[in-house]
Design a protein around this motif. Structure first.
Motif, PDB file in Angstrom:
ATOM      1  N   GLY A   6     -14.238  11.903 -10.172  1.00 53.58           N
ATOM      2  CA  GLY A   6     -14.200  12.838 -11.292  1.00 53.58           C
ATOM      3  C   GLY A   6     -12.950  12.695 -12.133  1.00 53.58           C
ATOM      4  N   SER A   7     -12.890  13.532 -13.146  1.00 50.44           N
ATOM      5  CA  SER A   7     -11.726  13.520 -14.034  1.00 50.44           C
ATOM      6  C   SER A   7     -10.559  14.233 -13.370  1.00 50.44           C
ATOM      7  N   HIS A   8     -10.841  15.448 -12.903  1.00 43.82           N
ATOM      8  CA  HIS A   8      -9.823  16.271 -12.264  1.00 43.82           C
ATOM      9  C   HIS A   8      -8.557  16.400 -13.077  1.00 43.82           C
ATOM     10  N   ILE A  40      -5.961  18.724 -14.389  1.00 42.81           N
ATOM     11  CA  ILE A  40      -5.518  19.867 -13.585  1.00 42.81           C
ATOM     12  C   ILE A  40      -6.040  21.171 -14.203  1.00 42.81           C
ATOM     13  N   GLU A  41      -6.210  21.197 -15.508  1.00 43.20           N
ATOM     14  CA  GLU A  41      -6.956  22.300 -16.116  1.00 43.20           C
ATOM     15  C   GLU A  41      -8.436  21.946 -16.077  1.00 43.20           C
ATOM     16  N   VAL A  87      -4.944  21.548 -24.425  1.00 36.26           N
ATOM     17  CA  VAL A  87      -5.927  21.067 -23.447  1.00 36.26           C
ATOM     18  C   VAL A  87      -5.170  20.434 -22.280  1.00 36.26           C
ATOM     19  N   GLY A  88      -5.462  20.935 -21.086  1.00 38.08           N
ATOM     20  CA  GLY A  88      -4.717  20.514 -19.903  1.00 38.08           C
ATOM     21  C   GLY A  88      -5.272  19.272 -19.255  1.00 38.08           C
ATOM     22  N   GLY A  89      -5.360  18.207 -20.051  1.00 40.52           N
ATOM     23  CA  GLY A  89      -5.894  16.936 -19.568  1.00 40.52           C
ATOM     24  C   GLY A  89      -7.380  16.834 -19.858  1.00 40.52           C
ATOM     25  N   PHE A 108      -9.294  13.076 -19.757  1.00 41.82           N
ATOM     26  CA  PHE A 108      -9.659  11.939 -18.911  1.00 41.82           C
ATOM     27  C   PHE A 108     -11.134  11.602 -18.974  1.00 41.82           C
ATOM     28  N   ARG A 163     -11.591   8.160 -17.489  1.00 44.28           N
ATOM     29  CA  ARG A 163     -10.511   7.226 -17.873  1.00 44.28           C
ATOM     30  C   ARG A 163     -10.804   5.780 -17.427  1.00 44.28           C
ATOM     31  N   MET A 222      -5.070  16.142 -25.902  1.00 46.76           N
ATOM     32  CA  MET A 222      -5.320  16.588 -24.535  1.00 46.76           C
ATOM     33  C   MET A 222      -4.155  16.215 -23.634  1.00 46.76           C
ATOM     34  N   GLY A 223      -2.998  16.075 -24.243  1.00 43.24           N
ATOM     35  CA  GLY A 223      -1.813  15.803 -23.450  1.00 43.24           C
ATOM     36  C   GLY A 223      -1.155  14.476 -23.734  1.00 43.24           C
ATOM     37  N   GLY A 232       0.332   7.146 -15.870  1.00 43.22           N
ATOM     38  CA  GLY A 232      -0.746   8.026 -15.442  1.00 43.22           C
ATOM     39  C   GLY A 232      -2.016   7.255 -15.136  1.00 43.22           C
ATOM     40  N   HIS A 238      -4.080   6.849 -11.548  1.00 48.34           N
ATOM     41  CA  HIS A 238      -5.524   7.069 -11.456  1.00 48.34           C
ATOM     42  C   HIS A 238      -6.202   5.862 -10.801  1.00 48.34           C
ATOM     43  N   LEU A 247      -3.546  28.085 -13.240  1.00 50.46           N
ATOM     44  CA  LEU A 247      -4.429  27.952 -12.085  1.00 50.46           C
ATOM     45  C   LEU A 247      -5.226  26.666 -12.205  1.00 50.46           C
ATOM     46  N   GLY A 248      -5.041  25.780 -11.242  1.00 51.18           N
ATOM     47  CA  GLY A 248      -5.738  24.503 -11.309  1.00 51.18           C
ATOM     48  C   GLY A 248      -6.822  24.340 -10.270  1.00 51.18           C
ATOM     49  N   GLN A 286       3.017  15.663 -19.680  1.00 48.85           N
ATOM     50  CA  GLN A 286       2.111  15.213 -20.738  1.00 48.85           C
ATOM     51  C   GLN A 286       1.261  16.393 -21.190  1.00 48.85           C
ATOM     52  N   CYS A 287       0.194  16.702 -20.446  1.00 48.41           N
ATOM     53  CA  CYS A 287      -0.611  17.848 -20.890  1.00 48.41           C
ATOM     54  C   CYS A 287       0.102  19.160 -20.622  1.00 48.41           C
ATOM     55  N   GLY A 288       1.024  19.175 -19.673  1.00 47.73           N
ATOM     56  CA  GLY A 288       1.816  20.368 -19.427  1.00 47.73           C
ATOM     57  C   GLY A 288       1.168  21.388 -18.511  1.00 47.73           C
ATOM     58  N   PHE A 289       0.013  21.076 -17.950  1.00 47.88           N
ATOM     59  CA  PHE A 289      -0.669  22.096 -17.159  1.00 47.88           C
ATOM     60  C   PHE A 289      -0.067  22.248 -15.772  1.00 47.88           C
ATOM     61  N   ARG A 333      -2.095  14.830 -12.942  1.00 48.64           N
ATOM     62  CA  ARG A 333      -3.051  13.770 -13.246  1.00 48.64           C
ATOM     63  C   ARG A 333      -2.571  12.898 -14.398  1.00 48.64           C
ATOM     64  N   CYS A 334      -1.489  13.304 -15.058  1.00 49.20           N
ATOM     65  CA  CYS A 334      -1.079  12.605 -16.280  1.00 49.20           C
ATOM     66  C   CYS A 334       0.031  11.584 -16.064  1.00 49.20           C
ATOM     67  N   THR A 335       1.023  11.908 -15.271  1.00 51.98           N
ATOM     68  CA  THR A 335       2.287  11.165 -15.345  1.00 51.98           C
ATOM     69  C   THR A 335       2.459  10.080 -14.297  1.00 51.98           C
ATOM     70  N   GLY A 336       1.664  10.114 -13.220  1.00 51.87           N
ATOM     71  CA  GLY A 336       1.964   9.210 -12.112  1.00 51.87           C
ATOM     72  C   GLY A 336       3.249   9.584 -11.405  1.00 51.87           C
TER      73      GLY A 336
END
Lengths: 794, 169
Positions: free
Chosen positions: A210-212, A214-215, A264-266, A268, A381, A510-511, A687, A691, B43-44, B104-107, B141-144
């Motif tokens: 999945g994308s997952h 974090i949001e 948008v919290g990601g 992917f 992604r 989206m980030g 990133g 992934h 909340l994730g 990146q996305c900041g979440f 999930r964004c930055t590694g």
């Protein structure tokens, strides 16, 4: 108190220094301050008076007939305001299906998603009803009280089994489970394989999850009866597509629906799809007269957000004695899920990607896209490209092994030389255009990666490690990735009476730092002051046309339109300023929010004054004979993809006692053409690499034989954490593409692409004493342990 | 249990005294986000794995999704909104995240920051490995993770050079 002394401050551009270009500058992102201080505005951060919270009733069955739905107990719960089923919504539909598939002549049948399941549910998680209540707690309580009489039907889980003649049907009324079939081929594979001296065959299982982000997904809808307009704030990559689909389904016109993206919290990938929940929430808000919010929880994300999943490949490679590839052929079965939520683009990308980075004279791949009783498959992604690269690179490793050649040497013998750029392949993109690699020096990039990773020195390191009983290995992969899919993105650049430069783009953030990227590109032309630029993305009320965020496209397509629009505004600024300052345009420069005569800086005029002069005064002519307003809108048309490329080398250790894999070194050399913000590019690459490591070693979206998902929380489905990540060594080469005015290529997905083949190549190398062969991704420690045990016995 | 049962609580949030009546089944994260509109805490996953909702309770990193609001009665809670100085000056961690592209996305960022505030309070001079272990319960999930790790090390260095050592409100 803490002082804010900073470390390693990136260079800041001084707008008054002509040599200080914003293009290529690692300026800190404009997005960050709000996000760092808890003042971002994500969709669940939207509060408004009267807001109701939604929860969805979803199918617990992979396949079931729906006999009846009783909502009375749910409605009786205090705090519940409404429960809507398909029957409640039906009178308000102009059409009840989300027709969103990309066009293709290869479909054998159409399976578009329902807004809510009416009489048949075809995957676990399919929405059946929506509950509105005062709080989410009550809405979720009530959802459990909705009594749906499901009559379970046989379900299809495995995409290969789906194509068997006696397989159960994914949809009761379908003739079969084959959604689409096509061949991607050129040359004369049959003849070449018949004549070839060496033919090796390999079968692969490739899985992605999945994308997952974090949001998770989520949306808020509010209907304004005064304006007869419904606004949907939604965590999407494609607001304009969402608006179109909502208008189509609800029979509304463009002024009645606005779709806007908050932070948008990601994304992917999966957030590029328009979802049934977005339609339901919009319609529910219109029907109940109060704003409605729905926030997906993680379990819903596992069962209701689209994902990538399984591909089964049977392949053959034909080579000559020197390891030069003569041809590749084979077949793919691709798991599509139960509905078409995007199209057959993933399977297309996979098949297209196989021969991209090398000179492969003959190619034939048969692709079958199979329906299964699972949540629909759409891009994550990488979007099918990693699977193609995996196959190509695994086949080259096989050739090297069989012909006793160095793995790097086999690649060198088959790479496209730089003098053949631009290189027109014999492949066609999904839109029918020839696939032409625009630029790049693949062998030089590869050589740099090998040199930086000390490929030549590895045998000595490996021998030393083995002497200590350690299993270390090295692996490699090249890749080419089409980015910046057209045809365009729409961007307006407008200087307001305040002197601020406003950018409105159909792009969606989206980030990835889209706001910073667009600000850099626009400010470069208009005073080089990032603080003087505002950016609005992802809002259908601000930009009439937009394609949004997908396919590593925004810097290429939105960046190009922003660049040209800003150049056009600049030309107008200078023309009017020349009149106002009684100078020639050549004498002028825009510095900050002013235009000044360079040789005589006291002669200056503010951008705001120029803008005000162009909004017109009744009865007076505009200065300079120009058109009204200080703005330009551009949709730079770009049909051909910009091909990013790169090479990865991974050195790792496998613990033969546990099957655990520990990455020791990771070198990644990348060519994204001209770089706008190298710091952001590094972040995007990193990133993607993480992934890809997840796809190689951790991420598995499991289903049992009844298509019940068995990994539905983040304890069962593993994402890479900080302790599994190696330090990444990222390096760049810049081969500007001639395909767009900035010379840029996309980068968002590139980190993913070569990771699975490089890691599997390295694991095989580490475990060569045991003869371990890996034809799958992901591979778990338990599976590796079993393979090692087999090797020990043999 | 009566799902409508509520209770009065008093606690300190980011240095301010707060009194509120909360449903006993509401989580601390939901209380912060939806009752107090302190939406910086994210909340994730709501099952304690992703770490985005991490806040400091009496200075200790705590999953806001796994703690009930009533359990915070009498405690001191620090959220991402309380990390910067009162005058708005960014905490060295926030500044380093910005300078080194640690988000990146900041979440996930709020949970990363609160977790690292705790780490640097306990260990002003962590190794890279220690930083990685500290944030291993926070998914990004964004930055590694690399830029986050670098930002934490840079902030630690900054804070060591700044006397007196920083705390949070």
């Amino acid at each position: 108190m803490i002082t804010a002394a900073t470390t390693a401050m990136p260079p800041i551009v001084d707008p008054s220094r002509p040599g200080d270009s914003l293009i290529g500058a690692s300026v800190p992102r404009l997005e960050d301050h709000a996000l760092l201080t808890g003042r971002g505005r994500f969709v669940d951060d939207i509060h408004m008076p009267g807001l109701l919270q939604a929860a969805f009733v979803r199918s617990p069955h992979a396949h079931a007939a729906i006999r009846s739905i009783d909502v009375s107990a749910a409605l009786a719960l205090p705090g519940v305001h409404a429960v809507y089923t398909y029957e409640d919504f039906r009178p308000h539909f102009a059409t009840d299906r989300l027709v969103v598939g990309l066009p293709s002549s290869h479909y054998k049948q159409d399976h578009n998603r329902q807004v809510l399941a009416a009489d048949e549910a075809v995957h676990v998680g399919e929405p059946v009803a929506i509950v509105l209540a005062d709080t989410r707690y009550i809405a979720e309580d009530a959802a459990t009280l909705v009594d749906v009489d499901f009559d379970p039907l046989p379900a299809v889980s495995d995409c290969r089994a789906a194509l068997a003649p006696d397989a159960p049907l994914v949809h009761r009324e379908s003739p079969h489970n084959l959604l689409a079939e096509f061949d991607m081929k050129y040359g004369e594979s049959e003849r070449v394989f018949a004549e070839a001296k060496h033919v090796f065959s390999e079968s692969f299982w490739q899985h992605r999850g999945g994308s997952h982000s974090i949001e998770c997904r989520g949306c808020v809808a509010r209907h304004d009866p005064l304006e007869d307009r419904t606004t949907l704030w939604t965590s999407t990559q494609m607001p304009h597509a969402a608006m179109r689909v909502i208008c189509e389904i609800l029979g509304l016109h463009e002024n009645q629906v606005r779709v806007a993206t908050p932070d948008v919290g990601g994304g992917f990938g999966p957030k590029l799809v328009t979802y049934p929940e977005e339609i339901c929430v919009t319609l529910a808000a219109r029907l109940c007269g109060r704003p409605v919010k729905w926030i997906e929880d993680r379990r819903e994300h596992f069962i209701a957000t689209t994902q990538e999943r399984d591909q089964y490949w049977d392949t053959e490679v034909a080579v000559d004695d020197d390891g030069r590839v003569l041809g590749i052929r084979g077949s793919i079965v691709h798991d599509h899920g139960a509905y078409t939520a995007r199209g057959i683009n993933l399977a297309h990308n996979s098949a297209e990607n196989v021969p991209l980075g090398y000179e492969i004279p003959h190619y034939a791949m048969n692709v079958k896209v199979a329906l299964t009783n699972k949540v629909p498959v759409t891009p994550v992604r990488g979007a099918g490209h990693p699977q193609g690269t995996f196959v190509m690179e695994r086949l080259l490793d096989r050739v090297a092994r069989e012909l006793k050649l160095d793995r790097a040497e086999v690649r060198r013998r088959n790479m496209i030389p730089p003098e053949k750029m631009p290189y027109r392949t014999q492949l066609k993109a999904r839109g029918g255009q020839w696939v032409t690699l625009d630029s790049g020096d693949f062998p030089a990039c590869f050589a740099e990666a090998l040199q930086r990773a000390d490929w030549e020195g590895f045998p000595a390191r490996q021998a030393a490690a083995r002497a200590q009983g350690r299993c270390i290995g090295i692996g490699l992969s090249n890749f080419v990735k089409g980015t910046g899919r057209g045809p365009f993105e729409s961007v307006t650049v407008r200087i307001g009476p305040s002197g601020k430069v406003h950018v409105y783009a159909g792009a969606a953030a989206m980030g990835q730092g889209t706001r910073t990227m667009l600000s850099q590109v626009v400010a470069e032309q208009l005073g080089r002051d990032l603080s003087n630029v505002t950016v609005t993305t992802g809002d259908t009320a601000a930009t009439a046309m937009g394609l949004g965020g997908s396919n590593s496209r925004q810097t290429v397509v939105a960046g190009s339109s922003a660049h040209v629009a800003a150049q056009n505004v600049r030309a107008k600024v200078l023309k009017v300023a020349a009149v106002l300052l009684k100078a020639t345009e050549a004498e002028l420069e825009i510095v900050g929010n002013e235009v000044l005569v360079v040789a005589q800086p006291s002669r200056r005029v503010e951008l705001g004054a120029i803008a005000r002069s162009l909004v017109g005064t009744a009865g007076y002519s505009l200065p300079g004979g120009v058109s009204a307003g200080l703005e330009a809108t551009e949709q730079v048309l770009i049909d051909d993809m910009a091909f990013s490329s790169g090479s990865a080398v991974v050195e790792l250790e496998v613990d033969p006692e546990t099957g655990g894999v520990h990455i020791l070194r990771l070198v990644f050399v990348h060519d994204a053409g001209r770089m706008i913000n190298p710091m952001v590019i590094d972040g995007q690459l990193a990133g993607g690499i993480a992934h890809g490591i997840g796809n190689a070693l951790f991420e598995w979206m499991g289903f049992d034989e009844n298509a019940q998902p068995v990994t539905t929380n983040l304890g069962e489905y593993l994402l890479v954490t900080s302790t599994e990540m190696p330090r990444m060594e990222l390096h760049h080469r810049e081969s500007p593409t001639p395909g767009n005015p900035l010379g840029v290529k996309g980068v968002g997905e590139c980190g993913v692409i070569p990771m699975t083949p490089a890691i599997m190549s390295a694991i095989e190398d580490a475990l060569s004493p045991f003869g371990v062969r890996i034809n799958q991704t992901p591979i778990t420690p338990a599976q590796l342990y079993a393979l090692i045990a087999q090797g020990k016995q043999a | 249990m009566d799902s409508t049962l509520s209770r009065s609580i008093s606690l300190k949030i980011n240095g301010r005294a707060v009194q509120a009546t909360v449903d006993v089944r509401h989580t601390l994260a939901d209380f912060l986000r939806h009752q107090l509109e302190l939406t910086g805490t994210h909340l994730g996953c709501e099952h304690g794995v992703c770490g985005a909702c991490t806040v400091l309770v009496d200075g200790r990193s705590t999953r806001g999704c796994l703690m009930l609001a009533v359990q915070a009665n009498g405690r001191e809670v620090t959220t991402v909104e309380g990390i910067a100085a009162l005058d708005g000056t960014l905490h060295p961690l926030q500044q380093a995240f910005k300078d080194l592209h640690g988000l990146q996305c900041g979440f996930c960022t709020p949970g990363m920051l609160t977790t690292l505030v705790e780490l640097l309070g306990d260990n002003p001079d962590p190794t890279e490995a220690e930083v990685r272990v500290a944030i291993s319960g926070n998914l990004c999930r964004c930055t590694g993770y690399q830029a986050i790790v670098d930002a934490a090390l840079a902030a630690a260095k900054t804070m060591r050079g700044t006397a007196p050592a920083g705390g949070v409100r």
